[in-house]
Scaffold this active site. Structure first.
Site, PDB file in Angstrom:
ATOM      1  N   ALA A  66       0.831  -1.125   0.128  1.00  0.00           N
ATOM      2  CA  ALA A  66       0.074   0.072   0.031  1.00  0.00           C
ATOM      3  C   ALA A  66       0.947   1.422   0.076  1.00  0.00           C
ATOM      4  O   ALA A  66       1.909   1.010   0.622  1.00  0.00           O
ATOM      5  CB  ALA A  66      -0.664  -0.061   1.204  1.00  0.00           C
ATOM      6  N   GLY A 111       0.476  -5.077   0.945  1.00  0.00           N
ATOM      7  CA  GLY A 111      -0.572  -4.923   0.245  1.00  0.00           C
ATOM      8  C   GLY A 111      -0.429  -5.902  -1.125  1.00  0.00           C
ATOM      9  O   GLY A 111      -1.479  -6.426  -1.643  1.00  0.00           O
ATOM     10  N   GLU A 114      -0.918  -9.355  -0.275  1.00  0.00           N
ATOM     11  CA  GLU A 114      -2.298  -9.832   0.088  1.00  0.00           C
ATOM     12  C   GLU A 114      -3.342  -9.664  -1.456  1.00  0.00           C
ATOM     13  O   GLU A 114      -4.129 -10.392  -1.373  1.00  0.00           O
ATOM     14  CB  GLU A 114      -2.878  -8.480   0.865  1.00  0.00           C
ATOM     15  N   GLU A 134       4.611  -4.993   6.973  1.00  0.00           N
ATOM     16  CA  GLU A 134       3.737  -4.081   7.848  1.00  0.00           C
ATOM     17  C   GLU A 134       4.407  -3.966   9.190  1.00  0.00           C
ATOM     18  O   GLU A 134       4.383  -2.593   9.561  1.00  0.00           O
ATOM     19  CB  GLU A 134       2.391  -4.465   8.031  1.00  0.00           C
TER      20      GLU A 134
HETATM   21  N1  DAK Z   1       4.473   3.327  -0.887  1.00  0.00           N
HETATM   22  C1  DAK Z   1       5.133   4.385  -1.303  1.00  0.00           C
HETATM   23  N2  DAK Z   1       6.092   4.287  -2.204  1.00  0.00           N
HETATM   24  C2  DAK Z   1       6.870   3.324  -2.223  1.00  0.00           C
HETATM   25  C3  DAK Z   1       6.444   2.128  -1.875  1.00  0.00           C
HETATM   26  C4  DAK Z   1       5.335   2.027  -0.874  1.00  0.00           C
HETATM   27  N3  DAK Z   1       4.998   0.975  -0.412  1.00  0.00           N
HETATM   28  N4  DAK Z   1       7.452   1.237  -1.974  1.00  0.00           N
HETATM   29  C5  DAK Z   1       8.393   1.846  -3.056  1.00  0.00           C
HETATM   30  N5  DAK Z   1       8.199   3.160  -3.041  1.00  0.00           N
HETATM   31  C6  DAK Z   1       8.594   4.174  -3.586  1.00  0.00           C
HETATM   32  C7  DAK Z   1       9.809   4.680  -3.057  1.00  0.00           C
HETATM   33  O1  DAK Z   1       9.476   5.683  -1.861  1.00  0.00           O
HETATM   34  C8  DAK Z   1      10.774   5.087  -4.193  1.00  0.00           C
HETATM   35  O2  DAK Z   1      10.247   6.537  -4.378  1.00  0.00           O
HETATM   36  P1  DAK Z   1      11.132   7.874  -4.666  1.00  0.00           P
HETATM   37  O3  DAK Z   1      11.882   8.064  -3.344  1.00  0.00           O
HETATM   38  O4  DAK Z   1      11.858   7.473  -5.845  1.00  0.00           O
HETATM   39  O5  DAK Z   1      10.157   8.859  -4.635  1.00  0.00           O
HETATM   40  C9  DAK Z   1      10.335   4.470  -5.236  1.00  0.00           C
HETATM   41  O6  DAK Z   1       9.242   3.820  -4.962  1.00  0.00           O
HETATM   42  C10 DAK Z   1      11.275   3.450  -5.342  1.00  0.00           C
HETATM   43  O7  DAK Z   1      11.662   2.586  -4.316  1.00  0.00           O
HETATM   44  P2  DAK Z   1      13.003   2.407  -3.563  1.00  0.00           P
HETATM   45  O8  DAK Z   1      13.953   3.580  -4.159  1.00  0.00           O
HETATM   46  O9  DAK Z   1      12.796   2.172  -2.351  1.00  0.00           O
HETATM   47  O10 DAK Z   1      13.771   1.223  -4.499  1.00  0.00           O
HETATM   48  P3  DAK Z   1      14.632   0.256  -3.927  1.00  0.00           P
HETATM   49  O11 DAK Z   1      14.789  -0.857  -4.817  1.00  0.00           O
HETATM   50  O12 DAK Z   1      15.787   0.584  -3.044  1.00  0.00           O
HETATM   51  O13 DAK Z   1      13.814  -0.686  -2.573  1.00  0.00           O
HETATM   52  C11 DAK Z   1      11.919  -1.957  -1.680  1.00  0.00           C
HETATM   53  C12 DAK Z   1      12.671  -1.390  -2.990  1.00  0.00           C
HETATM   54  C13 DAK Z   1      10.624  -2.803  -2.058  1.00  0.00           C
HETATM   55  C14 DAK Z   1      12.691  -2.745  -0.929  1.00  0.00           C
HETATM   56  C15 DAK Z   1      11.492  -0.527  -0.917  1.00  0.00           C
HETATM   57  O14 DAK Z   1      11.085   0.430  -1.621  1.00  0.00           O
HETATM   58  C16 DAK Z   1      10.601  -0.987   0.054  1.00  0.00           C
HETATM   59  O15 DAK Z   1      11.056  -1.508   1.123  1.00  0.00           O
HETATM   60  N6  DAK Z   1       9.199  -0.568  -0.136  1.00  0.00           N
HETATM   61  C17 DAK Z   1       8.388  -0.530   1.015  1.00  0.00           C
HETATM   62  C18 DAK Z   1       7.890  -1.922   1.087  1.00  0.00           C
HETATM   63  C19 DAK Z   1       6.825  -2.170   2.209  1.00  0.00           C
HETATM   64  O16 DAK Z   1       6.879  -1.839   3.257  1.00  0.00           O
HETATM   65  N7  DAK Z   1       5.649  -2.352   1.706  1.00  0.00           N
HETATM   66  C20 DAK Z   1       4.358  -2.585   2.844  1.00  0.00           C
HETATM   67  C21 DAK Z   1       3.559  -1.313   2.670  1.00  0.00           C
HETATM   68  S1  DAK Z   1       2.575  -1.289   3.803  1.00  0.00           S
HETATM   69  C22 DAK Z   1      -4.029  -0.815   6.245  1.00  0.00           C
HETATM   70  C23 DAK Z   1      -4.395  -1.144   4.906  1.00  0.00           C
HETATM   71  C24 DAK Z   1      -3.521  -1.526   4.441  1.00  0.00           C
HETATM   72  C25 DAK Z   1      -2.137  -1.711   4.684  1.00  0.00           C
HETATM   73  C26 DAK Z   1      -2.002  -1.775   6.052  1.00  0.00           C
HETATM   74  C27 DAK Z   1      -3.097  -1.246   6.639  1.00  0.00           C
HETATM   75  N8  DAK Z   1      -5.016   0.031   7.185  1.00  0.00           N
HETATM   76  C28 DAK Z   1      -5.731   1.146   6.580  1.00  0.00           C
HETATM   77  C29 DAK Z   1      -5.531  -0.672   8.385  1.00  0.00           C
HETATM   78  C30 DAK Z   1      -1.200  -2.297   3.875  1.00  0.00           C
HETATM   79  C31 DAK Z   1       0.054  -1.962   4.215  1.00  0.00           C
HETATM   80  C32 DAK Z   1       1.332  -2.167   3.003  1.00  0.00           C
HETATM   81  O17 DAK Z   1       1.309  -2.596   2.319  1.00  0.00           O
END
Ligand code: DAK
Length: 260
Positions: A66, A111, A114, A134
């Site tokens: 997400a 997400g 999921e 998360e």
């Molecule tokens: N959201 C927003 N931007 C993201 C992103 C994300 N999930 N993942 C990557 N990006 C963006 C980065 O910020 C970066 O943007 P700029 O800095 O260039 O503006 C761009 O994509 C490229 O990413 P990286 O530079 O970080 O690329 P790397 O190859 O170095 O790393 C990575 C790739 C996938 C390991 C890293 O980007 C990363 O760790 N991303 C986050 C992964 C993550 O934590 N995913 C889970 C997200 S939380 C809920 C509803 C839904 C959910 C929870 C609660 N409720 C309302 C209760 C769901 C939650 C989630 O999914």
């Protein structure tokens, strides 16, 4: 319908939905969730479509989760609405008559993981990285992760993955039953298309029946689930495709299913 953050392509009974925010690694924001929901509902009505492939644009990600930028400053009500929109989109996928194949090229996190767990079959490239990170962001999964993961991989493994937030590579995801198959990255498109074509050649009545029976049946008690199977099985005998499938077998030819 026009979409902002996704592309939809259609060819020979197969629709491909492409999440198209590659610079953000296809992170799911509210607009993208809305687009996906609309696309699933549009395809549901298109009787020429038999199978859907869901994939992410670019080389790096299916969906990296997400959208953290959008979520960061949400209040409780906004977070609830966001989670409900995600759940509604996933429920549309689960309840669709169409088999959904998730094609995982790179990251499928949070997400993203999921979404694939709510599709019917997942095919991953060797570079895929899956997980529910998360907990590292100070939240728990909001799009079904705490419910889908234990149903797919068992409670103990699900808890380990949810509590540590560690990523799995494609091979480990395959070993625990989170993905159906792993192929070399340069073969991913081709193998996905092959799988979609194979399913598209079957009776669309029966692909819908099987999906509904497995999805509904595994969430209710065995006795009711078997009664449901008897009901779907017997109603198959009112279809063209049952007559055609059995006639073709006896005539030693390939069946031509019409979805009727
Ligand atoms: N959201 C927003 N931007 C993201 C992103 C994300 N999930 N993942 C990557 N990006 C963006 C980065 O910020 C970066 O943007 P700029 O800095 O260039 O503006 C761009 O994509 C490229 O990413 P990286 O530079 O970080 O690329 P790397 O190859 O170095 O790393 C990575 C790739 C996938 C390991 C890293 O980007 C990363 O760790 N991303 C986050 C992964 C993550 O934590 N995913 C889970 C997200 S939380 C809920 C509803 C839904 C959910 C929870 C609660 N409720 C309302 C209760 C769901 C939650 C989630 O999914």
């Amino acid at each position: 319908m026009a979409y902002k953050n996704i592309l939809v392509e259609k060819k020979e009974g197969i629709a491909t939905i492409i999440i198209n925010r590659p610079k953000m690694l296809n992170a799911l924001n509210t607009a993208t969730i809305g687009d996906l929901t609309n696309a699933v509902n549009d395809l549901e009505k298109d009787k020429n479509i038999k199978v859907v492939i869901l994939k992410g644009a670019g080389e790096k990600a299916f969906i990296a989760g997400a959208d953290i930028k959008e979520m960061k400053d949400m209040n409780v009500l906004e977070a609830k609405q966001f989670a409900e929109a995600g759940h509604h989109m996933l429920s549309c996928i689960r309840q669709s008559r169409l088999p959904f194949i998730a094609m995982i090229n790179g990251y499928a996190l949070g997400g993203g993981c999921e979404v694939l767990m709510n599709c019917d079959i997942t095919i991953a490239g060797r570079n895929a990285k899956l997980g529910q990170p998360e907990i590292n962001l100070g939240i728990s999964p909001g799009f079904c992760g705490t419910q889908c993961l234990p149903r797919l991989v068992g409670r103990a493994k699900a808890k380990e993955l949810l509590l540590t937030g560690r990523n799995l590579d494609a091979e480990e995801a395959y070993q625990i039953g989170l993905v159906n198959m792993v192929v070399d990255n340069d073969k991913l498109e081709e193998e996905t298309e092959k799988l979609a074509k194979k399913i598209a050649s079957k009776s669309p009545v029966q692909t819908a029946f099987i999906k509904a029976l497995v999805n509904m049946g595994t969430d209710i008690d065995m006795h009711s689930a078997c009664a449901l199977e008897v009901s779907y099985f017997s109603s198959s005998f009112s279809t063209h495709d049952q007559k055609e499938g059995m006639t073709a077998f006896l005539e030693k030819r390939k069946p031509v299913f019409k979805g009727k």
